[in-house]
Design a protein around this motif. Structure first.
Motif, PDB file in Angstrom:
ATOM      1  N   ILE A  66       0.860  -1.187   0.000  1.00 52.18           N
ATOM      2  CA  ILE A  66       0.000   0.000   0.000  1.00 52.18           C
ATOM      3  C   ILE A  66       0.893   1.233   0.000  1.00 52.18           C
ATOM      4  CG2 ILE A  66      -1.805   1.275   1.220  1.00 52.18           C
ATOM      5  CD1 ILE A  66      -2.574  -1.406   2.568  1.00 52.18           C
ATOM      6  N   LEU A  68       1.041   5.087   0.572  1.00 54.59           N
ATOM      7  CA  LEU A  68       0.370   6.256   1.136  1.00 54.59           C
ATOM      8  C   LEU A  68       1.453   7.258   1.515  1.00 54.59           C
ATOM      9  CD1 LEU A  68      -2.576   4.992   3.382  1.00 54.59           C
ATOM     10  CD2 LEU A  68      -2.671   6.860   1.742  1.00 54.59           C
ATOM     11  N   VAL A  91      -1.335  -1.136  -4.145  1.00 55.35           N
ATOM     12  CA  VAL A  91      -2.468  -0.234  -3.935  1.00 55.35           C
ATOM     13  C   VAL A  91      -1.947   1.199  -3.958  1.00 55.35           C
ATOM     14  CG1 VAL A  91      -4.410   0.373  -2.443  1.00 55.35           C
ATOM     15  CG2 VAL A  91      -3.563  -1.997  -2.496  1.00 55.35           C
ATOM     16  N   ALA A  93      -2.672   4.455  -3.261  1.00 56.98           N
ATOM     17  CA  ALA A  93      -3.716   5.110  -2.464  1.00 56.98           C
ATOM     18  C   ALA A  93      -3.429   6.582  -2.203  1.00 56.98           C
ATOM     19  CB  ALA A  93      -3.899   4.372  -1.139  1.00 56.98           C
ATOM     20  N   GLY A 117      -6.567   3.627  -5.458  1.00 56.20           N
ATOM     21  CA  GLY A 117      -7.271   3.836  -4.200  1.00 56.20           C
ATOM     22  C   GLY A 117      -7.336   5.292  -3.814  1.00 56.20           C
ATOM     23  N   VAL A 119      -8.479   7.501  -0.162  1.00 57.97           N
ATOM     24  CA  VAL A 119      -9.036   7.500   1.196  1.00 57.97           C
ATOM     25  C   VAL A 119      -9.802   8.801   1.417  1.00 57.97           C
ATOM     26  CG1 VAL A 119      -8.552   7.355   3.658  1.00 57.97           C
ATOM     27  CG2 VAL A 119      -7.089   6.115   2.030  1.00 57.97           C
ATOM     28  N   LEU A 132     -12.014   3.687   2.041  1.00 52.55           N
ATOM     29  CA  LEU A 132     -11.002   3.495   1.009  1.00 52.55           C
ATOM     30  C   LEU A 132     -11.722   3.091  -0.269  1.00 52.55           C
ATOM     31  CD1 LEU A 132      -8.088   3.147  -0.037  1.00 52.55           C
ATOM     32  CD2 LEU A 132      -8.125   0.826   0.928  1.00 52.55           C
ATOM     33  N   LEU A 134     -11.871   2.053  -4.137  1.00 52.26           N
ATOM     34  CA  LEU A 134     -10.981   1.232  -4.940  1.00 52.26           C
ATOM     35  C   LEU A 134     -11.488   1.121  -6.373  1.00 52.26           C
ATOM     36  CD1 LEU A 134     -10.747  -1.721  -2.380  1.00 52.26           C
ATOM     37  CD2 LEU A 134      -8.979   0.026  -2.731  1.00 52.26           C
ATOM     38  N   THR A 155     -14.480  -0.101   2.781  1.00 48.53           N
ATOM     39  CA  THR A 155     -14.057  -0.117   1.386  1.00 48.53           C
ATOM     40  C   THR A 155     -15.268  -0.040   0.463  1.00 48.53           C
ATOM     41  OG1 THR A 155     -14.039  -2.544   1.350  1.00 48.53           O
ATOM     42  CG2 THR A 155     -11.950  -1.429   1.836  1.00 48.53           C
TER      43      THR A 155
END
Length: 279
Positions: A66, A68, A91, A93, A117, A119, A132, A134, A155
């Protein structure tokens, strides 16, 4: 299915909290401290993430990674991951635009499967439950959904097209973040003239978000011919107060695209948006 090992790049307050939620359904959640700040290290200790010495180790051990991080670093980070030929689910994000999300997907293909992704909401601590969003290949998005099942991170899958989640995130952020800046300008202008408390009292009479009233866009278009000059006047007032006027001048420039819709009471939302998009 066996629980996956998850890697988080590069955990700040949001990333560490999201990763901690993933830990409920993962064999381990890894992070790499190389080059990271003391604040990042503190976050990871707080949320119980497992440190590894090098990015190589994190990528070799992880089934799902992920990302971020600050938006400006997203592509450089993806290139680093691509250089290691990561072959799991990546991912993406970060708060980046859809074109950049698609570019990252192409950068990591065909080895990795990229899930786009976004958030929306505050970090999942203290009862907060962000979502989140997707988009991407369905098998991969299902794995990410399973990773957060039963946790404070909700999600929602928007489809199979990489870019949709990023588009939703930035569409919301463009309003949410810019509106906070507008609040600062409005209160700053009012304070200069000693009417800031009165401004707040006026605002308290209406608590609805304009974003929940898209139908009003058509009315905005019909009134743009006079709202634009009004914002130019407000921009001049900001200058007098020592505040930056550019945001209001840009808003006035945007309104000018609707000048030919003057007092058009038959204008629809679709018509107004179509006119706004014309070059």
């Amino acid at each position: 299915m066996d629980q996956p090992t998850v890697g988080i790049l590069h955990p700040g307050s949001m990333g560490a909290a999201v990763a901690a939620c993933a830990a409920a359904n993962a064999a381990a959640v890894l992070w790499c401290g190389t080059g990271r700040s003391t604040a990042s290290a503190t976050c990871t200790v707080q949320f119980g993430l497992t440190p590894v010495a090098e990015l190589d180790e994190l990528l070799d051990r992880s089934d799902i990674v992920i990302s971020l991080c600050p938006p400006t670093a997203a592509e450089d980070l993806a290139r680093d991951v691509g250089a290691h030929h990561f072959a799991g689910v990546y991912v993406e994000a970060n708060a980046i635009n859809p074109v950049r999300a698609q570019r990252i997907a192409a950068l990591l293909a065909p080895a990795a499967t990229v899930v786009d992704g976004g958030v929306v909401g505050s970090p999942p601590v203290g009862g907060k439950r962000p979502t989140l969003y997707l988009s991407g290949p369905s098998v991969a998005t299902a794995r990410v959904e399973a990773l957060f099942a039963g946790t404070a991170v909700q999600t929602a899958v928007l489809g199979t097209e990489v870019g949709k989640a990023s588009a939703l995130k930035l569409s919301y952020a463009s309003f949410q973040k810019a509106s906070r800046v507008l609040v600062a300008l409005a209160v700053g202008m009012a304070r200069e003239h000693g009417v800031d408390q009165e401004l707040i009292e006026v605002a308290l009479r209406r608590t609805d978000s304009y974003l929940s009233e898209p139908q009003y866009v058509a009315k905005t278009a019909a009134r743009a011919w006079r709202w634009g000059p009004e914002l130019e006047e407000a921009a001049d007032a900001l200058v007098s107060a020592g505040l930056p006027p550019e945001m209001l001048r840009t808003a006035a420039f945007t309104l000018a695209r609707w000048n030919d819709a003057k007092d058009d009471t038959e204008l629809t939302l679709t018509d107004a948006l179509d006119r706004l998009a014309q070059q």
